[in-house]
Design an enzyme around this catalytic site. Sequence first.
Site, short mmCIF file in Angstrom:
data_model
loop_
_atom_site.label_atom_id
_atom_site.label_comp_id
_atom_site.label_asym_id
_atom_site.label_seq_id
_atom_site.Cartn_x
_atom_site.Cartn_y
_atom_site.Cartn_z
N GLU A 61 -88.95 36.60 39.30
CA GLU A 61 -88.09 35.48 38.87
C GLU A 61 -86.71 36.04 38.46
O GLU A 61 -86.63 37.12 37.86
CB GLU A 61 -88.75 34.84 37.63
CG GLU A 61 -87.92 33.79 36.93
CD GLU A 61 -88.55 33.37 35.57
OE1 GLU A 61 -89.16 34.21 34.88
OE2 GLU A 61 -88.41 32.18 35.23
N ASN A 130 -83.59 27.18 38.04
CA ASN A 130 -84.26 28.47 38.17
C ASN A 130 -85.01 28.40 39.51
O ASN A 130 -85.98 27.66 39.64
CB ASN A 130 -85.23 28.65 36.98
CG ASN A 130 -85.82 30.04 36.92
OD1 ASN A 130 -85.83 30.76 37.90
ND2 ASN A 130 -86.32 30.40 35.74
N LYS A 148 -88.05 25.86 39.69
CA LYS A 148 -89.06 25.92 38.62
C LYS A 148 -89.20 24.58 37.92
O LYS A 148 -88.21 24.02 37.44
CB LYS A 148 -88.67 27.01 37.64
CG LYS A 148 -89.66 27.29 36.53
CD LYS A 148 -89.14 28.46 35.68
CE LYS A 148 -90.09 28.90 34.59
NZ LYS A 148 -89.57 30.08 33.88
N GLU A 168 -84.49 28.45 28.33
CA GLU A 168 -84.46 27.89 29.68
C GLU A 168 -84.19 26.39 29.69
O GLU A 168 -83.56 25.87 30.60
CB GLU A 168 -85.76 28.21 30.41
CG GLU A 168 -85.88 29.66 30.79
CD GLU A 168 -87.02 29.91 31.74
OE1 GLU A 168 -87.04 29.31 32.82
OE2 GLU A 168 -87.91 30.71 31.39
N CYS A 218 -92.88 31.81 37.42
CA CYS A 218 -93.29 32.20 36.07
C CYS A 218 -94.15 31.17 35.36
O CYS A 218 -95.31 31.02 35.67
CB CYS A 218 -92.07 32.58 35.23
SG CYS A 218 -92.58 33.53 33.77
N ASN A 243 -90.87 36.63 34.51
CA ASN A 243 -90.34 37.45 33.41
C ASN A 243 -91.11 36.97 32.19
O ASN A 243 -90.81 35.91 31.63
CB ASN A 243 -88.87 37.13 33.13
CG ASN A 243 -87.90 37.74 34.11
OD1 ASN A 243 -87.41 38.85 33.93
ND2 ASN A 243 -87.58 36.99 35.16
#
Length: 370
Positions: A61, A130, A148, A168, A218, A243
Amino acid sequence: MGSIQGPSAGHTAESSRKVIVAGAQLGPINVDTPREEGMNRMLKLMDDAHQKHAKLIVYPEIAPVTFFPRHILEGDELEQYFEQEVDGDATKLPNLKPLFDRARQYKMDMYLGYAEHATESSEGNHVHYNTAVYYSGAADKVISKYRKVHLPGTFEPYERKDATNQLEKRYFLPGNLGFEAFRAPGLVPGAVNQKSGAKANAPDSLGKGDPIIGMLICNDRRWPESWRPYGLQGAELVLCGYNTTAWAPELIGTNEKTSTPEKAKAEALFHNKLCITYNSYANACFSINVAKCGVEDGKYPLIGGSCIVDCDGEVVVEAQTEDDELIVAEIDLGMCRRGKEKVFAFERHRRTEHYGRIVGQTGVVEPDLL
Ligand code: CDV
């Protein structure tokens, strides 16, 4: 008395669909790591994958830069981490082009995760996602993009100044492309296709076309809801870069079992493996799961544990370091047929009339108190 079945009883329609695949785990990339250095490390891993005859490479990622959502950033300090598409073509992203060029040279497929700066409207409004793209070496283009869906953490930073943030929700919008599986042309030899008159979902073409692939990023891997849409599209391979912080008590919560950084890291590695092995099994697909890991900037530990998991939920190969490391395996996608035709033959066993709550409700609603 029941009949005694012969040795072929229960055999499934497996056919050999072998391909060599690689996961390119990355060690720490610090705030001050020059872009060029990170790129050279990624290219080196691709060179190694090519030498080992891999046809597909999976990166983590937000692979090319430090895991910046732990920092409070704005303006150019934030924008420097985002990649802005030229003409809607990710292969031309200025910072990432060398990877696409090298993959083209090797005719290698590639999953690449990065922070995307997207133009959302004709007025030029910008939004951030992302993102991961799938580049097909055979088609020489990006054939799928995934954004994501499950963004962990908080919008506001934690009050404690020394807490590790996970911002995020501040920096990205939740993905808007859903969980769309796709076929990777030419990834296994001898796939049946429309040109030869074959039709998808016909009994004699099931498990014989070009491989069916899904992408996750992720935190998505922790949610069965992310995997099942791929299972329902017959996915044979799910790709996921991550991550994952090894020590962030504010974010993860602590208890007796996870009261020290060492214990918390052991649990984070366990949960990573639990998610990817169970969901690979329950959707009868292989998965390639790849970390950015080690201690970034000397104080932010990320777990390693990159692994390739088979369709029975068993780990085929696992990274041994927390640094740049290539994991490689030859996998046989034909093995997926057993799970898809027996225990997880969805068409025979699923009971969708009881699943409404899963899509109709987000948070928990407990039964009435007694
Ligand atoms: N990058 C991530 O999505 N990380 C989350 C952590 C924060 C829990 C993960 O699910 O691994």
